[in-house]
Design a protein around this motif. Structure first.
Motif, PDB file in Angstrom:
ATOM      1  N   SER A   1       0.846  -1.189   0.000  1.00 58.82           N
ATOM      2  CA  SER A   1       0.000   0.000   0.000  1.00 58.82           C
ATOM      3  C   SER A   1       0.883   1.242   0.000  1.00 58.82           C
ATOM      4  N   PRO A   2       0.312   2.426  -0.251  1.00 58.75           N
ATOM      5  CA  PRO A   2       1.145   3.642  -0.193  1.00 58.75           C
ATOM      6  C   PRO A   2       1.847   3.800   1.147  1.00 58.75           C
ATOM      7  N   GLN A   3       1.150   3.474   2.254  1.00 60.24           N
ATOM      8  CA  GLN A   3       1.776   3.607   3.572  1.00 60.24           C
ATOM      9  C   GLN A   3       3.002   2.711   3.705  1.00 60.24           C
ATOM     10  N   ILE A   4       2.900   1.488   3.191  1.00 53.49           N
ATOM     11  CA  ILE A   4       4.024   0.554   3.276  1.00 53.49           C
ATOM     12  C   ILE A   4       5.132   0.980   2.320  1.00 53.49           C
ATOM     13  N   ARG A   5       4.773   1.416   1.116  1.00 56.41           N
ATOM     14  CA  ARG A   5       5.791   1.835   0.144  1.00 56.41           C
ATOM     15  C   ARG A   5       6.535   3.083   0.616  1.00 56.41           C
TER      16      ARG A   5
END
Length: 561
Positions: free
Chosen positions: A345-349
Motif C-alpha cells: 500500500s502507499p503507507q508501506i511503500r
C-alpha cells in the motif's frame, strides 16, 4: 535522545522502550485516541497518520512532502526529526469546540459526501486524503501541476485504507471534492490552519550539532532497563555499533519486522536503526568494482573480475524506500516500476526499503525474483571481528568481491542468486548488513516481463511471481540467454535453471517457451499454503512462461515493423 513534533508540540525522549510503536505512544502515552488500532499489522489503514520530515536548518519546510504511514507497525524512533499529525490536529479548532472548528478540506469533504458510517476507519482515510490534498496543493503552488486530483489519484491514494461498512464510492467522492472546498475557502479568504507552518526546529538542529561535536557519538538514542536503540548517523558509526553489538536487530522501514512486535510480542533487546544514514538512501550508475572502491574510501583495494564488465549497473542503496526508488526505476527499468502500484500500500511503500525486502528473504517477496532475473549483485558487509577466511572458498572461486578493511569489516559483492540459502536464511550473519543492490542496465535485444498472481490485484501478497529476462541475438531471431526469477514457488526466491537452459539457442516462437515451461517441474516443487495449492502454482507459472513467449513474439514483430 529522539526529537520530534506531535501535533505542533515539541517532544524529546530518552527513557522509552525502543520497541514502542507510534500507535502505542499516541494512544497510551499521549492519550491521542483519535488514531485507531485495527489489524495491528499494517493492512487496514485505521492507524494511518501523516508525517513530514523537518529540516534541521533554515530550509523551507514547505519543500518537504507529507507522507502517510501505518502507526501500528512503525517504531516511534523512526519519527526522529519529523512532525507527526493526527486527525484531531489538522482541523483549525483553537477553542477545541466542535461547533467552532474549521475542518480540513479532507474532513469537510467526508462530512459533505457522507463518507463515514461507523467511523472507525474514518481517521485513517482522512489522514490519507489530507496528505494527498496537501502534497497536491504544494505542487500547484510551485506550478509543477495545474490539474485537479483525478479519480485515479484518489483511488491510488486510499489503496492502503480498508472500509468495512461505508463503501468506497462516497469516500472517493470526498477525495474529489477536496479541491473545490479549498478553492472556495481561498475565494472567501478564509484563514485556515497551514500544516506547513515553520516549526521551531532549532532545538533539533542544536541537539544534532552537539551530538556531532561529541568524541563518542555511539550512544543509545533510547534506552529502558536493558533495552537500547541506536541511530547511527553514518556508515562508519553503523560499522562501529554493529561491531560492538553484532546480535542487534537491524531496523530499516520495519514494515515486516514491525509485526514481530505487534503480532509475536517480541521485545527486541538492542535495535540499530538505519533511518539517519543518508549514504544508504542514495543511488548511482557505476560498475560493481567502482562502487566497492568508493564505499571503502581507501580502506579496501577491491579487485574483481566483475569490475571489468562494460555494462553499467544501477546501484541502489539498501535504505532506499519503494517511494524513493520509483522515479529511478521509471527511468531505467519501466517494466519493474510498473509493478510498484501492486506492491503493498502507499503507507508501506513510504517506509519499506529494498534492502529490507531482500534481507527479509521471504519466499513471496516481490523484489527478489525480479532482481534475480536482472542478474543483480548484492553488496553485504560483515562488521564482526572475523577473519576473511571465514568467507566460503566457493565465493572466491566465483570471482566475487571479497576484502577485509581496517575496521575489521569484510565486504562482499556476490550474485544475488548466491545470497539466499534456505527459508529465511541468507549469507548475512550476526553483525552483517546489506549496503546496496547492483542491477545491470538493460541492453539492446533484452526484454523484461513481470507477472504477479495474487487474490487481490492491489495491496496483496503474491501467490506466485514470475520475472523473465530474455536476451536475443542481434537479428532478434534466436534466444541467446534467459533468466526466470521465481517467487512463491519454493522456500527461497530462485532461478529456474533448466527452463532457462531449454530456451538458449531456440528460435523466438511460442513453441520454444512451451517446451521450456515443461521443464519447470525439474526446477522446483511448489508448496501448498493458504494462498494457493502446489498444483495451481505449477500450472499458473507454466502458463506465465508461455505468456512471456507470446509477449516476446509480439514485441519482436513490432520492432521488425
Amino acid at each position: 535522545m529522539i526529537h520530534f513534533y506531535l501535533n505542533g508540540q515539541y517532544k524529546q525522549l530518552t527513557d522509552l522502550n525502543p520497541n514502542t510503536t507510534v500507535l502505542e505512544y499516541l494512544r497510551l502515552h499521549e492519550r491521542q485516541t483519535d488514531t485507531k488500532e485495527g489489524c495491528g499489522s499494517g493492512d487496514c489503514g485505521a492507524c494511518t497518520v501523516m508525517a513530514q520530515r523537518l529540516p534541521t536548518s533554515d530550509a523551507d519546510v514547505s519543500d518537504a512532502p507529507f507522507y502517510t504511514l501505518n502507526s501500528c507497525i512503525t517504531l516511534l524512533s523512526l519519527m526522529d526529526g519529523h512532525h507527526i499529525m493526527t486527525a484531531a490536529y489538522i482541523a483549525d479548532n483553537p477553542s477545541n469546540h466542535p461547533d467552532r472548528a474549521l475542518l480540513h478540506p479532507a474532513q469537510q469533504a467526508m462530512v459533505d459526501c457522507h463518507g463515514s458510517q461507523c467511523g472507525f476507519c474514518t481517521p485513517g482515510f482522512v489522514m490519507t486524503l489530507a496528505s494527498t490534498y496537501e502534497n497536491h496543493r504544494q505542487q500547484v503552488a510551485k506550478g509543477t501541476i495545474t490539474d485537479d486530483l483525478s479519480y485515479d489519484d484518489i483511488v491510488a491514494s486510499i489503496g492502503g485504507n480498508l472500509c468495512r461498512c461505508t463503501g468506497y464510492r462516497p469516500i472517493i467522492d470526498a477525495g474529489l471534492a477536496m479541491n473545490a472546498i479549498g478553492r472556495q475557502r481561498d475565494a472567501d479568504q478564509t484563514i485556515a490552519k497551514n500544516l506547513t507552518i515553520s516549526l521551531a526546529t532549532d532545538a533539533m538542529a542544536n541537539s544534532r550539532q552537539a551530538v556531532s561535536n561529541m568524541t563518542n557519538t555511539i550512544e543509545p538514542a533510547l534506552s529502558q532497563e536493558s533495552r537500547k536503540l541506536f541511530i547511527p548517523q553514518s556508515i562508519d558509526e553503523l560499522n562501529q555499533v554493529l561491531a560492538a553489538h553484532p546480535k542487534a536487530t537491524i531496523w530499516a522501514g520495519g514494515t515486516d519486522l514491525g509485526l514481530s512486535v505487534t503480532q509475536h510480542l517480541v521485545d527486541h533487546d538492542v535495535i540499530v536503526q538505519l533511518s539517519a544514514i543518508d549514504e544508504l538512501k542514495s543511488w548511482s550508475l557505476q560498475n560493481i568494482g567502482q562502487h566497492a572502491d568508493e564505499q571503502s574510501k581507501g580502506d579496501n583495494e577491491v579487485e574483481s573480475a566483475v569490475a571489468s564488465s562494460t555494462v553499467p549497473s544501477l546501484v541502489l542503496g539498501a535504505g532506499m524506500s519503494y517511494k524513493q526508488m520509483l522515479p529511478v526505476l521509471e527511468q531505467y527499468f519501466p517494466e519493474f516500476a510498473s509493478l510498484f502500484e501492486r506492491i503493498a500500500s502507499p503507507q508501506i511503500r513510504n517506509m519499506g526499503t529494498i534492502g529490507g525486502n531482500v534481507a527479509n528473504a521471504s519466499p513471496i517477496g516481490d523484489l527478489p525474483p525480479i532482481l534475480l532475473a536482472l542478474d543483480a549483485h548484492i553488496h553485504i558487509r560483515h562488521c564482526t571481528a572475523v577473519d576473511i577466511s571465514d568467507i566460503d572458498d566457493a565465493d572466491n572461486t566465483n570471482n566475487n568481491d571479497v576484502h577485509s578493511n581496517q575496521a575489521s569489516c569484510i565486504d562482499e559483492i556476490i550474485p544475488l542468486a548466491e545470497f539466499f540459502l534456505d527459508y529465511k536464511k541468507t549469507k548475512l550473519r550476526a553483525g552483517s548488513y546489506v549496503v546496496s543492490l547492483h542491477v545491470p542496465l538493460m541492453q539492446d535485444h533484452q526484454y523484461l516481463y513481470i507477472h504477479k498472481i495474487s487474490k487481490r490485484y492491489e495491496d496483496d501478497i503474491s501467490a506466485c511471481l514470475l520475472a523473465a529476462r530474455i536476451d536475443l541475438s542481434a537479428d532478434g531471431r534466436t534466444v541467446q540467454n534467459a533468466k526466470f526469477g521465481l517467487g512463491g514457488m519454493a522456500a527461497i526466491p530462485l532461478l529456474a535453471a533448466k527452463c532457462q537452459q531449454a530456451l538458449i539457442g531456440q528460435p523466438v516462437d511460442v513453441a520454444s517457451f512451451e517446451q521450456a515451461a515443461q521443464m519447470l517441474s525439474s526446477d522446483v516443487s511448489p508448496m501448498t499454503d493458504v494462498r494457493a495449492s502446489r498444483e495451481y502454482r505449477m500450472h499458473v507459472m507454466q502458463r506465465l512462461i508461455i505468456k512471456c513467449g507470446k509477449q516476446l513474439v509480439a514485441d519482436v514483430q513490432t520492432v521488425d515493423v
